[in-house]
Design a protein around this motif. Structure first.
Motif, mmCIF file in Angstrom:
data_model
loop_
_atom_site.group_PDB
_atom_site.id
_atom_site.type_symbol
_atom_site.label_atom_id
_atom_site.label_comp_id
_atom_site.label_asym_id
_atom_site.label_seq_id
_atom_site.Cartn_x
_atom_site.Cartn_y
_atom_site.Cartn_z
ATOM 1 N N UNK A 111 0.830 -1.202 0.000
ATOM 2 C CA UNK A 111 0.000 0.000 0.000
ATOM 3 C C UNK A 111 0.873 1.263 0.000
ATOM 4 N N UNK A 112 2.080 1.166 0.569
ATOM 5 C CA UNK A 112 3.000 2.292 0.508
ATOM 6 C C UNK A 112 3.390 2.597 -0.928
ATOM 7 N N UNK A 113 3.619 1.545 -1.717
ATOM 8 C CA UNK A 113 3.923 1.744 -3.136
ATOM 9 C C UNK A 113 2.745 2.331 -3.881
ATOM 10 N N UNK A 162 11.080 -9.039 6.705
ATOM 11 C CA UNK A 162 11.987 -7.943 7.067
ATOM 12 C C UNK A 162 12.180 -6.983 5.899
ATOM 13 N N UNK A 163 12.316 -7.527 4.698
ATOM 14 C CA UNK A 163 12.457 -6.664 3.521
ATOM 15 C C UNK A 163 11.197 -5.840 3.303
ATOM 16 N N UNK A 164 10.034 -6.456 3.523
ATOM 17 C CA UNK A 164 8.772 -5.730 3.384
ATOM 18 C C UNK A 164 8.673 -4.565 4.342
ATOM 19 N N UNK A 169 8.794 1.296 5.048
ATOM 20 C CA UNK A 169 9.335 2.481 5.715
ATOM 21 C C UNK A 169 9.903 3.473 4.696
ATOM 22 N N UNK A 170 10.646 2.961 3.709
ATOM 23 C CA UNK A 170 11.223 3.836 2.689
ATOM 24 C C UNK A 170 10.165 4.535 1.855
ATOM 25 N N UNK A 177 7.680 13.074 2.246
ATOM 26 C CA UNK A 177 8.535 14.123 1.687
ATOM 27 C C UNK A 177 7.826 14.842 0.539
ATOM 28 N N UNK A 178 7.152 14.056 -0.324
ATOM 29 C CA UNK A 178 6.458 14.672 -1.454
ATOM 30 C C UNK A 178 5.309 15.541 -0.977
ATOM 31 N N UNK A 179 4.559 15.063 0.033
ATOM 32 C CA UNK A 179 3.419 15.842 0.536
ATOM 33 C C UNK A 179 3.899 17.154 1.155
ATOM 34 N N UNK A 180 5.014 17.089 1.888
ATOM 35 C CA UNK A 180 5.552 18.306 2.509
ATOM 36 C C UNK A 180 5.990 19.319 1.450
#
Length: 349
Positions: A111-113, A162-164, A169-170, A177-180
């Motif tokens: 969902x982050x992607x 762990x990779x997920x 997080x990334x 950052x984009x929203x800011x």
């Protein structure tokens, strides 16, 4: 009577009990979904009887009622049902695939992607119709990153989890950052989307997402048997002739497609994919052939019910459904973590 006969009778009785539970669960879920759908079509600033709403749904009756039902209430309700079904099924596949009760698209970076893809298009000034495409592309990109970074001569469960977490997080940091960096008007639009909402969905968006969801859901049903084989463990599954890494990768992409399509329709709604597999397991016991369909049904009920709560029961107007599911998800996640850390729970793993 021999012990073997007693054992066979016990297994037969157990299977019959599970079938009854599944039948009762499915019947109750369908009835509840019908009731919620009826409430969603009849309740609002212009309340109307169920008979009037159903006539309006097929284009009969007062033109004002037809406009309200066909253009506003029905697309929103169907979007919640389709997105909820996709999230529920995706959560079930991921939790069985990773053999981890905390695995879900929210945790694995999917969902982050999807959020990053949608926000990137909003930042580029793309039309609203292209936002779902960005969400779907972002979810698939997150899955690709997950596969690339987790692959080491195969896909081990612990490394995938762990990779997920790292990918999620990334991606979340990139979205923030984009929203800011957005202008204020674009930041508001982006925040509305990444919170998760089915407000303002059109029939075109709903039909496109529904058609793709049906196709992916059918694929998941076909591949569901591989999950049962993987439940036996990699060694046993390999002994039965299943290529475990290949099967795990295929099932992972099916789950990603389900979650990404749901996110494309409703935004990155949290909690549903995490909670649904636990609800299904609590009611029906160990996984069965019907578990995937029950997860889809439960997710649809949960998301449509949550959307009705934010529309009609809470005093805050315009609250997105994702805010409601996130509020439910926080205590749920704490309970799961406490159960995982309890000595009794550990002794059963």
């Amino acid at each position: 009577m021999s012990a073997a006969v007693v054992s066979v009778q016990a297994r037969s009785t157990s299977r019959a009990r599970v079938r009854r539970r599944v039948l009762v669960f499915a019947t109750t879920g369908l009835a509840l979904l019908f009731v919620l759908l009826t409430v969603s079509l009849t309740t609002g600033e212009i309340p109307m009887p169920a008979s009037t709403a159903l006539r309006a749904l097929v284009g009969l009756g007062d033109p004002g009622d037809v406009l309200v039902v066909q253009q506003f209430r029905a697309p929103r309700s169907v979007a919640a049902i389709v997105a909820g079904a996709g999230l529920g099924a995706a959560g079930l596949v991921l939790q069985r695939l990773f053999r981890n009760p905390l695995a879900s698209p929210d945790v694995m970076g999917i969902t982050g992607g999807a959020a990053l893809g949608a926000v990137a298009l909003i930042a580029a000034g793309a039309s609203q119709a292209l936002i779902p495409v960005g969400a779907l592309s972002g979810g698939l990109l997150a899955a690709l990153l997950l596969g690339v970074f987790a692959w080491r001569s195969g896909l081990a469960v612990t490394r995938l989890v762990l990779t997920g977490l790292a990918v999620q997080a990334g991606l979340a940091a990139a979205v923030n950052l984009m929203v800011v960096r957005f202008p204020a008007e674009l930041a508001g639009s982006a925040l509305q989307w990444i919170t998760g909402s089915v407000y303002g969905r059109t029939w075109t968006e709903v039909w496109e997402a529904s058609a793709a969801m049906v196709l992916v859901f059918a694929t998941a049903l076909v591949m569901h048997r591989r999950l049962a084989v993987l439940d036996l463990g990699d060694d046993s599954a390999g002994a039965l002739g299943l290529r475990t890494s290949s099967a795990r990768l295929q099932l992972l992409f099916v789950a990603v497609a389900l979650a990404s399509l749901a996110a494309a329709l409703a935004g990155p709604v949290t909690f549903v994919a995490l909670a649904v597999p636990h609800i299904v397991r609590f009611v029906t016991g160990p996984p069965t052939a019907a578990s995937l369909a029950l997860a889809g049904l439960t997710g649809a009920v949960l998301l449509l019910g949550s959307d009705l709560v934010v529309q009609h029961l809470l005093p805050i107007e315009g609250l997105p459904v994702g805010a409601m599911t996130a509020t439910l998800g926080a205590p749920w996640l704490l309970v799961l973590m406490l159960r995982q850390s309890s000595p009794v729970q550990r002794s059963h793993r």
